[in-house]
Design a protein around this motif. Structure first.
Motif, PDB file in Angstrom:
ATOM      1  N   VAL A 119      -9.736   9.878 136.194  1.00  0.00           N
ATOM      2  CA  VAL A 119      -9.634  11.309 136.436  1.00  0.00           C
ATOM      3  C   VAL A 119      -8.565  11.844 135.475  1.00  0.00           C
ATOM      4  O   VAL A 119      -7.430  11.400 135.490  1.00  0.00           O
ATOM      5  CB  VAL A 119      -9.235  11.589 137.897  1.00  0.00           C
ATOM      6  N   ALA A 120      -8.957  12.775 134.616  1.00  0.00           N
ATOM      7  CA  ALA A 120      -8.034  13.356 133.626  1.00  0.00           C
ATOM      8  C   ALA A 120      -7.659  14.787 134.008  1.00  0.00           C
ATOM      9  O   ALA A 120      -7.196  15.553 133.159  1.00  0.00           O
ATOM     10  CB  ALA A 120      -8.666  13.316 132.237  1.00  0.00           C
ATOM     11  N   ASP A 121      -7.870  15.155 135.266  1.00  0.00           N
ATOM     12  CA  ASP A 121      -7.520  16.487 135.751  1.00  0.00           C
ATOM     13  C   ASP A 121      -6.029  16.573 136.042  1.00  0.00           C
ATOM     14  O   ASP A 121      -5.434  15.630 136.566  1.00  0.00           O
ATOM     15  CB  ASP A 121      -8.301  16.803 137.038  1.00  0.00           C
ATOM     16  N   VAL A 122      -5.444  17.715 135.718  1.00  0.00           N
ATOM     17  CA  VAL A 122      -4.035  17.956 136.013  1.00  0.00           C
ATOM     18  C   VAL A 122      -3.961  18.657 137.364  1.00  0.00           C
ATOM     19  O   VAL A 122      -4.497  19.759 137.545  1.00  0.00           O
ATOM     20  CB  VAL A 122      -3.386  18.827 134.917  1.00  0.00           C
ATOM     21  N   ASN A 123      -3.308  18.041 138.327  1.00  0.00           N
ATOM     22  CA  ASN A 123      -3.339  18.506 139.711  1.00  0.00           C
ATOM     23  C   ASN A 123      -2.318  19.628 139.945  1.00  0.00           C
ATOM     24  O   ASN A 123      -1.303  19.445 140.601  1.00  0.00           O
ATOM     25  CB  ASN A 123      -3.062  17.335 140.656  1.00  0.00           C
ATOM     26  N   THR A 124      -2.617  20.812 139.413  1.00  0.00           N
ATOM     27  CA  THR A 124      -1.659  21.924 139.489  1.00  0.00           C
ATOM     28  C   THR A 124      -1.801  22.751 140.759  1.00  0.00           C
ATOM     29  O   THR A 124      -0.937  23.575 141.046  1.00  0.00           O
ATOM     30  CB  THR A 124      -1.832  22.852 138.277  1.00  0.00           C
ATOM     31  N   ASN A 125      -2.867  22.567 141.514  1.00  0.00           N
ATOM     32  CA  ASN A 125      -3.097  23.379 142.706  1.00  0.00           C
ATOM     33  C   ASN A 125      -2.923  22.512 143.958  1.00  0.00           C
ATOM     34  O   ASN A 125      -3.735  21.626 144.223  1.00  0.00           O
ATOM     35  CB  ASN A 125      -4.504  23.985 142.676  1.00  0.00           C
ATOM     36  N   PRO A 126      -1.868  22.755 144.761  1.00  0.00           N
ATOM     37  CA  PRO A 126      -1.628  21.919 145.942  1.00  0.00           C
ATOM     38  C   PRO A 126      -2.699  22.056 147.014  1.00  0.00           C
ATOM     39  O   PRO A 126      -2.768  21.227 147.933  1.00  0.00           O
ATOM     40  CB  PRO A 126      -0.270  22.406 146.458  1.00  0.00           C
ATOM     41  N   ASP A 127      -3.551  23.089 146.910  1.00  0.00           N
ATOM     42  CA  ASP A 127      -4.622  23.275 147.887  1.00  0.00           C
ATOM     43  C   ASP A 127      -5.945  22.670 147.423  1.00  0.00           C
ATOM     44  O   ASP A 127      -6.983  22.905 148.034  1.00  0.00           O
ATOM     45  CB  ASP A 127      -4.824  24.774 148.169  1.00  0.00           C
ATOM     46  N   HIS A 134     -10.515  20.007 136.494  1.00  0.00           N
ATOM     47  CA  HIS A 134     -10.846  20.384 137.867  1.00  0.00           C
ATOM     48  C   HIS A 134      -9.585  20.495 138.737  1.00  0.00           C
ATOM     49  O   HIS A 134      -9.669  20.603 139.955  1.00  0.00           O
ATOM     50  CB  HIS A 134     -11.780  19.302 138.437  1.00  0.00           C
ATOM     51  N   GLY A 135      -8.405  20.465 138.119  1.00  0.00           N
ATOM     52  CA  GLY A 135      -7.186  20.388 138.903  1.00  0.00           C
ATOM     53  C   GLY A 135      -6.782  21.668 139.602  1.00  0.00           C
ATOM     54  O   GLY A 135      -6.217  21.637 140.702  1.00  0.00           O
ATOM     55  N   ASP A 136      -7.068  22.819 138.992  1.00  0.00           N
ATOM     56  CA  ASP A 136      -6.612  24.094 139.543  1.00  0.00           C
ATOM     57  C   ASP A 136      -7.738  24.782 140.307  1.00  0.00           C
ATOM     58  O   ASP A 136      -8.180  25.881 139.973  1.00  0.00           O
ATOM     59  CB  ASP A 136      -6.099  24.995 138.420  1.00  0.00           C
ATOM     60  N   THR A 137      -8.238  24.109 141.340  1.00  0.00           N
ATOM     61  CA  THR A 137      -9.325  24.660 142.150  1.00  0.00           C
ATOM     62  C   THR A 137      -8.986  24.518 143.626  1.00  0.00           C
ATOM     63  O   THR A 137      -8.173  23.672 144.008  1.00  0.00           O
ATOM     64  CB  THR A 137     -10.663  23.956 141.869  1.00  0.00           C
ATOM     65  N   GLU A 138      -9.653  25.327 144.455  1.00  0.00           N
ATOM     66  CA  GLU A 138      -9.440  25.269 145.908  1.00  0.00           C
ATOM     67  C   GLU A 138     -10.727  24.975 146.660  1.00  0.00           C
ATOM     68  O   GLU A 138     -10.750  25.020 147.888  1.00  0.00           O
ATOM     69  CB  GLU A 138      -8.847  26.596 146.404  1.00  0.00           C
ATOM     70  N   LEU A 139     -11.804  24.669 145.921  1.00  0.00           N
ATOM     71  CA  LEU A 139     -13.097  24.375 146.537  1.00  0.00           C
ATOM     72  C   LEU A 139     -13.563  22.988 146.128  1.00  0.00           C
ATOM     73  O   LEU A 139     -13.194  22.484 145.066  1.00  0.00           O
ATOM     74  CB  LEU A 139     -14.149  25.410 146.104  1.00  0.00           C
ATOM     75  N   ASP A 140     -14.395  22.382 146.958  1.00  0.00           N
ATOM     76  CA  ASP A 140     -14.989  21.085 146.684  1.00  0.00           C
ATOM     77  C   ASP A 140     -16.285  21.306 145.903  1.00  0.00           C
ATOM     78  O   ASP A 140     -17.256  21.855 146.437  1.00  0.00           O
ATOM     79  CB  ASP A 140     -15.277  20.367 148.006  1.00  0.00           C
ATOM     80  N   SER A 141     -16.316  20.864 144.650  1.00  0.00           N
ATOM     81  CA  SER A 141     -17.478  21.119 143.794  1.00  0.00           C
ATOM     82  C   SER A 141     -18.702  20.313 144.183  1.00  0.00           C
ATOM     83  O   SER A 141     -19.782  20.521 143.622  1.00  0.00           O
ATOM     84  CB  SER A 141     -17.116  20.838 142.333  1.00  0.00           C
ATOM     85  N   PRO A 190     -16.506  25.971 142.263  1.00  0.00           N
ATOM     86  CA  PRO A 190     -15.157  26.468 141.983  1.00  0.00           C
ATOM     87  C   PRO A 190     -15.106  27.184 140.637  1.00  0.00           C
ATOM     88  O   PRO A 190     -15.940  26.950 139.755  1.00  0.00           O
ATOM     89  CB  PRO A 190     -14.311  25.194 141.947  1.00  0.00           C
ATOM     90  N   VAL A 191     -14.095  28.037 140.475  1.00  0.00           N
ATOM     91  CA  VAL A 191     -13.890  28.770 139.226  1.00  0.00           C
ATOM     92  C   VAL A 191     -12.487  28.472 138.710  1.00  0.00           C
ATOM     93  O   VAL A 191     -11.502  28.590 139.447  1.00  0.00           O
ATOM     94  CB  VAL A 191     -14.056  30.287 139.427  1.00  0.00           C
ATOM     95  N   ILE A 192     -12.392  28.059 137.443  1.00  0.00           N
ATOM     96  CA  ILE A 192     -11.101  27.918 136.774  1.00  0.00           C
ATOM     97  C   ILE A 192     -10.790  29.255 136.119  1.00  0.00           C
ATOM     98  O   ILE A 192     -11.471  29.676 135.185  1.00  0.00           O
ATOM     99  CB  ILE A 192     -11.137  26.800 135.716  1.00  0.00           C
ATOM    100  N   ALA A 193      -9.759  29.944 136.601  1.00  0.00           N
ATOM    101  CA  ALA A 193      -9.532  31.339 136.214  1.00  0.00           C
ATOM    102  C   ALA A 193      -8.618  31.504 135.007  1.00  0.00           C
ATOM    103  O   ALA A 193      -8.436  32.618 134.519  1.00  0.00           O
ATOM    104  CB  ALA A 193      -8.939  32.113 137.398  1.00  0.00           C
TER     105      ALA A 193
END
Length: 255
Positions: free
Chosen positions: A126-134, A176-183, A188-191
């Motif tokens: 997984v190369a996602d940066v986990n920037t969203n705690p939710d 996929h790190g800055d998302t709040e939904l399960d794809s 989800p949308v990366i804004a």
């Protein structure tokens, strides 16, 4: 036309439930017909303990004359999908340790257990940066909250995996790190704008591509900064062809 259909078939990897293959005759017949007709290149493997998986894959490989490629999600070891292997630390634990040599060693060990099962393609790291705690789907599967940290550990994991004879796969492109939904269930949308994407989401993928990762998995997320249509990246020409292939120069397999 037949040759073209055969080539297309080799790029298709259906799900294979190993325990169901052993227990349900109609399902077993469906799988064997796929192999005998050469309509698949391999399977993504699920369901069953390590002994069941090893025996089923040996049987299918013999039926196919050794031509199948089996893949699985074994991010922190084969136990992610198959009970009976070694459970290794999560990617977040490895990232927090700051020890990229340990990440390399863990990946080599996972590769050894995968080879023992007959699986030669790992849908990891997984190369996602986990920037969203939710974030409900990435969290401890990520190496951390900083792009440089994630890139360093993802690179080490790729080297360990591929030095161990297993194809690695950086996911979930373009991040996929800055998302709040399960794809798996929603889109989800990366804004972020393109500058943000370059400095955070894309940086670890650039690192793994630069260092020879053999495959990349595209996420089922919308990225308006790259494709304003709202189409998911998994079906987006601007993301897959424009960004990943042409701009970033990736010429390996795309999942």
């Amino acid at each position: 036309m037949a040759e073209r259909n055969l080539l297309l078939g080799q790029s298709i990897f259906p799900r294979l439930n190993c325990a169901q293959y052993r227990a349900v005759a109609p399902y077993r017949d469906t799988i064997t017909r796929m192999i005998e007709s050469k309509s698949v290149g391999g399977f993504v493997v699920f369901d069953g303990d390590v002994d069941t998986v090893r025996l089923v894959l040996e049987e299918l490989q013999k039926l196919a004359g050794g031509t199948l490629l089996f893949a699985a999600d074994c991010e922190d070891g084969v136990t992610m999908r198959f009970p009976g292997g070694t459970e290794f630390p999560s990617m977040m634990a490895l990232g927090r340790s700051g020890d990229v040599a340990a990440t390399y060693s863990v990946a080599r060990s996972i590769a050894r257990e995968m080879r023992a099962l007959g699986i030669y393609w790992n849908f990891a790291p997984v190369a996602d940066v986990n920037t969203n705690p939710d974030n409900p789907i990435i969290n401890i599967r990520s190496f951390g909250e900083r792009a440089e940290q994630v890139g360093d550990h993802a690179h080490a994991y790729v080297r360990g995996m591929q030095d161990g004879g297993i194809i690695a796969c950086a996911k979930h492109f373009p991040g996929h790190g800055d998302t709040e939904l399960d794809s798996h269930r929603e889109l989800p949308v990366i804004a972020g704008d393109r500058r943000r994407l370059e400095s955070v989401e894309l940086a670890p993928f650039r690192a793994t591509i630069r260092n020879g990762v053999k495959s990349v998995m595209v996420a089922h997320i919308a990225v308006p900064a790259i494709d304003p249509s709202g189409d998911p990246a998994s079906l987006s020409a601007p993301v897959v062809s424009g960004l990943l292939r042409d701009e970033m120069g990736f010429d390996g397999a795309i999942v």
